[in-house]
Design a protein around this motif. Structure first.
Motif, PDB file in Angstrom:
ATOM      1  N   ARG A 153       7.751   3.610  17.898  1.00 10.80           N
ATOM      2  CA  ARG A 153       8.883   3.679  16.980  1.00 10.80           C
ATOM      3  C   ARG A 153       9.968   2.652  17.260  1.00 10.80           C
ATOM      4  NH1 ARG A 153       9.702   7.009  20.942  1.00 10.80           N
ATOM      5  NH2 ARG A 153      11.780   7.561  21.692  1.00 10.80           N
ATOM      6  N   LEU A 154      10.090   2.175  18.502  1.00  4.99           N
ATOM      7  CA  LEU A 154      11.141   1.217  18.849  1.00  4.99           C
ATOM      8  C   LEU A 154      10.708  -0.238  18.674  1.00  4.99           C
ATOM      9  CD1 LEU A 154      12.614   2.994  21.996  1.00  4.99           C
ATOM     10  CD2 LEU A 154      13.406   3.108  19.630  1.00  4.99           C
ATOM     11  N   GLU A 155       9.464  -0.444  18.294  1.00  5.67           N
ATOM     12  CA  GLU A 155       8.989  -1.809  18.058  1.00  5.67           C
ATOM     13  C   GLU A 155       9.561  -2.302  16.731  1.00  5.67           C
ATOM     14  OE1 GLU A 155       4.727  -1.966  18.326  1.00  5.67           O
ATOM     15  OE2 GLU A 155       4.742  -1.146  20.369  1.00  5.67           O
ATOM     16  N   THR A 156      10.260  -3.430  16.778  1.00  5.25           N
ATOM     17  CA  THR A 156      10.962  -3.922  15.588  1.00  5.25           C
ATOM     18  C   THR A 156      10.358  -5.200  15.008  1.00  5.25           C
ATOM     19  OG1 THR A 156      12.523  -5.135  16.987  1.00  5.25           O
ATOM     20  CG2 THR A 156      13.151  -2.893  16.324  1.00  5.25           C
ATOM     21  N   ASP A 157       9.180  -5.594  15.483  1.00  2.53           N
ATOM     22  CA  ASP A 157       8.577  -6.824  14.983  1.00  2.53           C
ATOM     23  C   ASP A 157       8.110  -6.687  13.538  1.00  2.53           C
ATOM     24  OD1 ASP A 157       6.696  -5.046  16.135  1.00  2.53           O
ATOM     25  OD2 ASP A 157       5.173  -6.618  16.152  1.00  2.53           O
ATOM     26  N   LYS A 158       7.804  -5.486  13.096  1.00  2.27           N
ATOM     27  CA  LYS A 158       7.410  -5.245  11.709  1.00  2.27           C
ATOM     28  C   LYS A 158       8.464  -4.363  11.057  1.00  2.27           C
ATOM     29  CE  LYS A 158       2.501  -5.859  12.305  1.00  2.27           C
ATOM     30  NZ  LYS A 158       1.171  -5.312  12.091  1.00  2.27           N
ATOM     31  N   PHE A 159       8.991  -4.828   9.944  1.00  2.00           N
ATOM     32  CA  PHE A 159      10.052  -4.109   9.251  1.00  2.00           C
ATOM     33  C   PHE A 159       9.931  -4.379   7.763  1.00  2.00           C
ATOM     34  CE2 PHE A 159      11.507  -8.256  10.516  1.00  2.00           C
ATOM     35  CZ  PHE A 159      12.120  -8.752   9.370  1.00  2.00           C
ATOM     36  N   VAL A 160      10.722  -3.662   6.981  1.00  2.00           N
ATOM     37  CA  VAL A 160      10.754  -3.876   5.541  1.00  2.00           C
ATOM     38  C   VAL A 160      12.180  -4.263   5.163  1.00  2.00           C
ATOM     39  CG1 VAL A 160      11.206  -1.442   4.964  1.00  2.00           C
ATOM     40  CG2 VAL A 160      10.134  -2.931   3.279  1.00  2.00           C
ATOM     41  N   GLU A 161      12.270  -5.172   4.205  1.00  2.00           N
ATOM     42  CA  GLU A 161      13.570  -5.654   3.753  1.00  2.00           C
ATOM     43  C   GLU A 161      13.566  -5.657   2.226  1.00  2.00           C
ATOM     44  OE1 GLU A 161      16.517  -9.303   4.954  1.00  2.00           O
ATOM     45  OE2 GLU A 161      14.375  -9.551   5.266  1.00  2.00           O
ATOM     46  N   SER A 162      14.687  -5.301   1.642  1.00  2.00           N
ATOM     47  CA  SER A 162      14.809  -5.252   0.196  1.00  2.00           C
ATOM     48  C   SER A 162      14.966  -6.655  -0.382  1.00  2.00           C
ATOM     49  CB  SER A 162      16.014  -4.386  -0.193  1.00  2.00           C
ATOM     50  OG  SER A 162      16.131  -4.316  -1.589  1.00  2.00           O
ATOM     51  N   ASP A 163      14.370  -6.877  -1.547  1.00  2.00           N
ATOM     52  CA  ASP A 163      14.409  -8.215  -2.126  1.00  2.00           C
ATOM     53  C   ASP A 163      15.631  -8.491  -2.990  1.00  2.00           C
ATOM     54  OD1 ASP A 163      13.683  -6.610  -4.269  1.00  2.00           O
ATOM     55  OD2 ASP A 163      11.913  -7.771  -4.816  1.00  2.00           O
ATOM     56  N   VAL A 164      15.969  -7.603  -3.881  1.00  2.00           N
ATOM     57  CA  VAL A 164      17.004  -7.902  -4.859  1.00  2.00           C
ATOM     58  C   VAL A 164      18.356  -7.289  -4.490  1.00  2.00           C
ATOM     59  CG1 VAL A 164      17.613  -7.733  -7.299  1.00  2.00           C
ATOM     60  CG2 VAL A 164      15.214  -7.924  -6.627  1.00  2.00           C
ATOM     61  N   ASP A 165      18.354  -6.035  -4.184  1.00  2.00           N
ATOM     62  CA  ASP A 165      19.592  -5.345  -3.844  1.00  2.00           C
ATOM     63  C   ASP A 165      19.356  -4.596  -2.539  1.00  2.00           C
ATOM     64  OD1 ASP A 165      18.092  -3.095  -4.524  1.00  2.00           O
ATOM     65  OD2 ASP A 165      18.931  -2.994  -6.527  1.00  2.00           O
ATOM     66  N   GLU A 166      20.165  -3.628  -2.245  1.00  2.00           N
ATOM     67  CA  GLU A 166      20.043  -2.918  -0.970  1.00  2.00           C
ATOM     68  C   GLU A 166      19.220  -1.640  -1.076  1.00  2.00           C
ATOM     69  OE1 GLU A 166      23.999  -2.371   0.490  1.00  2.00           O
ATOM     70  OE2 GLU A 166      24.159  -4.461   1.070  1.00  2.00           O
ATOM     71  N   GLU A 167      18.466  -1.477  -2.141  1.00  2.00           N
ATOM     72  CA  GLU A 167      17.711  -0.246  -2.315  1.00  2.00           C
ATOM     73  C   GLU A 167      16.218  -0.467  -2.138  1.00  2.00           C
ATOM     74  OE1 GLU A 167      18.760   1.525  -6.024  1.00  2.00           O
ATOM     75  OE2 GLU A 167      20.729   2.125  -5.293  1.00  2.00           O
ATOM     76  N   LEU A 168      15.604   0.494  -1.462  1.00  2.00           N
ATOM     77  CA  LEU A 168      14.150   0.555  -1.318  1.00  2.00           C
ATOM     78  C   LEU A 168      13.708   1.929  -1.784  1.00  2.00           C
ATOM     79  CD1 LEU A 168      13.788  -0.934   2.271  1.00  2.00           C
ATOM     80  CD2 LEU A 168      12.945  -1.984   0.170  1.00  2.00           C
ATOM     81  N   LEU A 169      12.540   2.004  -2.342  1.00  2.00           N
ATOM     82  CA  LEU A 169      11.998   3.280  -2.790  1.00  2.00           C
ATOM     83  C   LEU A 169      10.584   3.399  -2.238  1.00  2.00           C
ATOM     84  CD1 LEU A 169      12.261   5.829  -4.547  1.00  2.00           C
ATOM     85  CD2 LEU A 169      11.387   4.478  -6.445  1.00  2.00           C
ATOM     86  N   PHE A 170      10.362   4.448  -1.452  1.00  2.00           N
ATOM     87  CA  PHE A 170       9.064   4.687  -0.832  1.00  2.00           C
ATOM     88  C   PHE A 170       8.365   5.851  -1.502  1.00  2.00           C
ATOM     89  CE2 PHE A 170      11.357   2.538   2.497  1.00  2.00           C
ATOM     90  CZ  PHE A 170      10.398   1.798   3.159  1.00  2.00           C
ATOM     91  N   ASN A 171       7.093   5.676  -1.821  1.00  2.00           N
ATOM     92  CA  ASN A 171       6.200   6.753  -2.219  1.00  2.00           C
ATOM     93  C   ASN A 171       5.278   6.958  -1.024  1.00  2.00           C
ATOM     94  OD1 ASN A 171       6.598   7.518  -5.133  1.00  2.00           O
ATOM     95  ND2 ASN A 171       6.483   5.298  -5.337  1.00  2.00           N
ATOM     96  N   VAL A 172       5.391   8.124  -0.378  1.00  2.00           N
ATOM     97  CA  VAL A 172       4.657   8.385   0.858  1.00  2.00           C
ATOM     98  C   VAL A 172       3.662   9.523   0.622  1.00  2.00           C
ATOM     99  CG1 VAL A 172       4.836   8.938   3.311  1.00  2.00           C
ATOM    100  CG2 VAL A 172       6.702   7.704   2.175  1.00  2.00           C
ATOM    101  N   PRO A 173       2.395   9.175   0.412  1.00  2.00           N
ATOM    102  CA  PRO A 173       1.381  10.223   0.245  1.00  2.00           C
ATOM    103  C   PRO A 173       0.873  10.712   1.604  1.00  2.00           C
ATOM    104  CG  PRO A 173       0.376   8.084  -0.102  1.00  2.00           C
ATOM    105  CD  PRO A 173       1.850   7.846   0.178  1.00  2.00           C
ATOM    106  N   PHE A 174       0.487  11.959   1.652  1.00  2.00           N
ATOM    107  CA  PHE A 174      -0.070  12.541   2.864  1.00  2.00           C
ATOM    108  C   PHE A 174      -1.549  12.835   2.649  1.00  2.00           C
ATOM    109  CE2 PHE A 174       4.451  13.440   3.099  1.00  2.00           C
ATOM    110  CZ  PHE A 174       4.736  13.049   4.387  1.00  2.00           C
ATOM    111  N   THR A 175      -2.285  12.940   3.735  1.00  2.00           N
ATOM    112  CA  THR A 175      -3.726  13.194   3.649  1.00  2.00           C
ATOM    113  C   THR A 175      -4.044  14.678   3.494  1.00  2.00           C
ATOM    114  OG1 THR A 175      -3.908  13.285   6.058  1.00  2.00           O
ATOM    115  CG2 THR A 175      -4.298  11.150   5.005  1.00  2.00           C
ATOM    116  N   GLY A 176      -3.055  15.520   3.559  1.00  2.00           N
ATOM    117  CA  GLY A 176      -3.225  16.954   3.410  1.00  2.00           C
ATOM    118  C   GLY A 176      -1.868  17.600   3.204  1.00  2.00           C
ATOM    119  N   ILE A 177      -1.821  18.898   3.267  1.00  2.00           N
ATOM    120  CA  ILE A 177      -0.568  19.631   3.108  1.00  2.00           C
ATOM    121  C   ILE A 177       0.210  19.551   4.415  1.00  2.00           C
ATOM    122  CG2 ILE A 177       0.452  21.890   2.701  1.00  2.00           C
ATOM    123  CD1 ILE A 177      -2.026  22.502   0.950  1.00  2.00           C
TER     124      ILE A 177
END
Length: 140
Positions: free
Chosen positions: A59-83
């Motif tokens: 969790r503390l590894e910061t070499d891979k991250f996500v950055e917003s392109d246009v404004d400061e908002e990101l929207l994640f759709n996070v599916p799970f493999t089960g309940i």
């Protein structure tokens, strides 16, 4: 979700005598996330939203991250493999303005888009900077 350049992870909260670092490993939902099908809208680098979901021990590894392109908002759709039963969310962010200030949680709404986020969220969180992954936001 406002902010950019941040990482997400979640784990279940459970009363125990174990240390927090042990709880994160024991109750992490990382293995239940369908990472191949995670979608992130507004990401600068296509597919980078998938990178921020990591096993507890990374969790503390910061070499891979996500950055917003246009404004400061990101929207994640996070599916799970089960309940799953989500008990808490931990969000690591960068320093200064690269840490999200607000997070909205919409549950059981597959393929949500920015038009949909104008509806009432299931939960909203005012975020605090967390560089070491210890601040957990409990969810209902």
């Amino acid at each position: 979700m406002a902010g950019h350049g941040h990482s997400h992870g979640g784990h279940c909260e459970h009363e125990s005598e174990e240390q927090p670092s042990e709880l994160g490993v024991a109750y992490s939902l990382y293995t239940k996330i369908d990472t191949e099908n995670v979608q992130c809208l507004n990401e600068v680098v296509e597919g980078s939203g998938k990178w921020v979901f990591k096993p507890w021990e990374k969790r503390l590894e910061t070499d891979k991250f996500v950055e917003s392109d246009v404004d400061e908002e990101l929207l994640f759709n996070v599916p799970f493999t089960g309940i799953v039963k989500l008990k808490g969310i931990i969000v690591l962010g960068g320093e200064d303005t690269t840490h999200p200030s607000k997070m909205k949680l919409f549950k059981n709404r597959p393929n949500i888009n920015f038009d949909d986020v104008n509806t009432e969220a299931d939960e909203e969180f005012e975020m605090q900077p967390d560089l070491d992954g210890t601040l957990e936001y409990p969810v209902k």
